[in-house]
Enzyme design. Structure first.
Site, PDB file in Angstrom:
ATOM      1  N   SER A   1       0.812  -1.214   0.000  1.00  0.00           N
ATOM      2  CA  SER A   1       0.000   0.000   0.000  1.00  0.00           C
ATOM      3  C   SER A   1       0.848   1.268   0.000  1.00  0.00           C
ATOM      4  CB  SER A   1      -0.965  -0.048   1.191  1.00  0.00           C
ATOM      5  OG  SER A   1      -1.926   0.963   1.127  1.00  0.00           O
TER       6      SER A   1
ATOM      7  N   ASP B   1      -2.534   6.271  -3.635  1.00  0.00           N
ATOM      8  CA  ASP B   1      -1.390   5.692  -2.946  1.00  0.00           C
ATOM      9  C   ASP B   1      -0.817   4.569  -3.805  1.00  0.00           C
ATOM     10  OD1 ASP B   1      -3.384   3.797  -2.573  1.00  0.00           O
ATOM     11  OD2 ASP B   1      -2.731   3.262  -0.564  1.00  0.00           O
TER      12      ASP B   1
ATOM     13  N   ASP C   1      -1.030   1.354  -4.085  1.00  0.00           N
ATOM     14  CA  ASP C   1      -1.873   0.334  -4.719  1.00  0.00           C
ATOM     15  C   ASP C   1      -3.218   0.894  -5.152  1.00  0.00           C
ATOM     16  OD1 ASP C   1      -2.848   0.585  -2.123  1.00  0.00           O
ATOM     17  OD2 ASP C   1      -3.458  -1.504  -1.990  1.00  0.00           O
TER      18      ASP C   1
ATOM     19  N   ASP D   1      -5.794   2.153  -3.726  1.00  0.00           N
ATOM     20  CA  ASP D   1      -7.069   1.894  -3.042  1.00  0.00           C
ATOM     21  C   ASP D   1      -7.459   3.050  -2.122  1.00  0.00           C
ATOM     22  OD1 ASP D   1      -5.306   1.522  -0.929  1.00  0.00           O
ATOM     23  OD2 ASP D   1      -6.219  -0.350  -0.231  1.00  0.00           O
TER      24      ASP D   1
END
Length: 447
Positions: free
Chosen positions: A101, A242, A244, A246
């Site tokens: 992440s 960010d 990833d 999400d």
């Protein structure tokens, strides 16, 4: 019961230290065995972000899954929500996202999704944990039953089309200049393309991943670069994802950051206006600002709170029938569309509100004045600092001082050896003094 491998967001650790190729191999084997039930050919989809270690972990997972008889579809670098979506779309038994992440490149992680596209429950993760340390060699597939692996074509186009379908067919962003910061991460191809296809004038930053620059001075946790670029090119709005993709934060035309609390208010009010806000409320965590709760109450919208972590927000949404939820950090979950936080989809919903209102983002997206909130972190090497007697005493004193003026929240991170201390209240000086007192003692104990 404490867990050895899984935290609040899957398996996570420093690449080639705590998260090794061997562990990834065993996670693949164990998860494959859990989800290989029935006589048909079983299938898993695997996506990743742009970290250098993603190649190593991806190959280890492929070896693990195929060794127990599962076929593997490789997606390449894609946002986490794309994995949830494609797990369902491809009728796969399991989905995997390789990502840490918003963490630095030298961390990585393995997130697992069930066939419904949702992250696995604690119970299923415990089943997998038990198998990881077992002698799985006795349960390997026979030579003729070993799985195959192939790359799935057209992944980015599929996800872009899915994201666009969350908007009305006649929705465009013509005339809106957008700066999008993809954090040199998983959204670096799909986010600029989706915005361009919808008619926006797109300026992109954070779209040159090299394996080691993910989240480095860019993305939703480092919005300074986005703010500067928005002002430089005189954009109407800035969007930061960010690593990833999400989570999302917004920057207005003046370069001011709009966090997840404000974005939840924007989306919830828009949904309520359209008659599609389920339960006339939304779900947020204990970290969301008290100002959000007060503002929503004035709009006739309730706020349900959960523990920190998007998985707990989603669990509450599913259990009680909410369709909007999220975190101050920018995880915005819109369950009418997604099975997890989706930075691009949330950004599109906010852009649609901006386009409909025809007003500057600074007017549309700054929905309330947040109460002063101070958040500081203390990193520790080992042990349980919160159980130290000196720490307990300073926390009790801090809570007494804030009792009628605000609140104090102290919690260990579920993904890294960090203790987060958050204070909030009407008097900023009091809040800052209280938080600093707690931090001082924690740092001494953690040293």
């Amino acid at each position: 019961m404490s867990r050895r491998y899984f935290g609040t967001d899957g398996v996570r650790g420093r690449a080639n230290a705590t998260l090794t190729a061997d562990l990834a191999l065993r996670v693949g084997m164990a998860a494959g065995l859990i989800f290989q039930r029935g006589e048909y050919r079983h299938r898993v989809v695997i996506g990743k972000d742009t970290r250098l270690s993603g190649y190593m972990i991806e190959n280890a997972l492929v070896a693990g899954f195929t060794s127990v008889g599962m076929d593997v579809l490789l997606l390449g670098p894609v946002p986490t929500p794309a994995v949830g979506m494609l797990t369902r779309s491809m009728r796969a038994d399991l989905g995997v996202m390789i990502s840490a992440s918003h963490n630095p490149f030298d961390d990585n992680g393995i997130k697992l999704f069930g066939p419904d596209g949702f992250k696995l429950s604690d119970e299923v993760e415990r089943e997998i944990e038990e198998l990881i340390d077992e002698d799985i060699a006795k349960r390997l597939a026979k030579p003729a039953e070993i799985g195959r692996a192939k790359r799935l074509e057209g992944v980015h186009a599929r996800y872009i089309e899915y994201a666009k379908r969350t908007l009305p067919r006649d929705q465009t962003f013509d005339g809106i200049r957008v700066v999008v910061d993809c954090a040199n991460g998983a959204g670096y191809k799909v986010a600029p393309e989706a915005l361009w296809e919808l008619g926006a004038d797109v300026v992109s930053i954070g779209v040159e991943p090299d394996g080691m620059n993910i989240n480095r001075d860019v993305g939703s946790t480092s919005p300074a670069a986005l703010s500067a670029k928005v002002r430089e090119v005189r954009a109407d709005i800035g969007i930061a994802l960010d690593g990833d993709a999400d989570r999302v934060i917004i920057v207005d035309e003046k370069g001011h950051v709009v966090d997840g609390d404000q974005l939840m208010a924007v989306v919830a009010e828009s949904f309520k206006e359209d008659g599609r806000l389920a339960r006339s409320g939304l779900v947020a965590t204990v970290m969301s600002n008290l100002g959000l709760e007060r503002h929503l109450a004035g709009e006739g919208i309730s706020l349900a709170r959960t523990a920190v972590g998007d998985r707990y927000v989603l669990e509450r949404m599913r259990a009680d029938g909410y369709n909007v939820g999220g975190e101050q950090s920018g995880h915005i979950i819109l369950s009418d569309y997604s099975t997890t936080g989706d930075g691009l989809v949330a950004a599109l919903q906010v852009l649609a509100v901006v386009a409909r209102r025809g007003k500057p983002v600074s007017e549309v997206c700054h929905r309330f004045d947040p109460l002063p909130q101070i958040l500081k972190n203390v990193r520790y090497a080992s042990g349980r600092p919160l159980e130290d007697e000196k720490v307990k005493i300073v926390i009790a004193d801090a809570e007494r001082r804030l009792a009628n003026h605000g609140r104090l929240l102290i919690r260990p991170s579920g993904t890294e050896p960090v203790i987060r201390v958050m204070g909030e209240g009407d008097d900023r000086d009091l809040v800052e003094n209280v938080v600093d007192d707690v931090i001082d003692v924690l740092q001494k104990v953690a040293a």
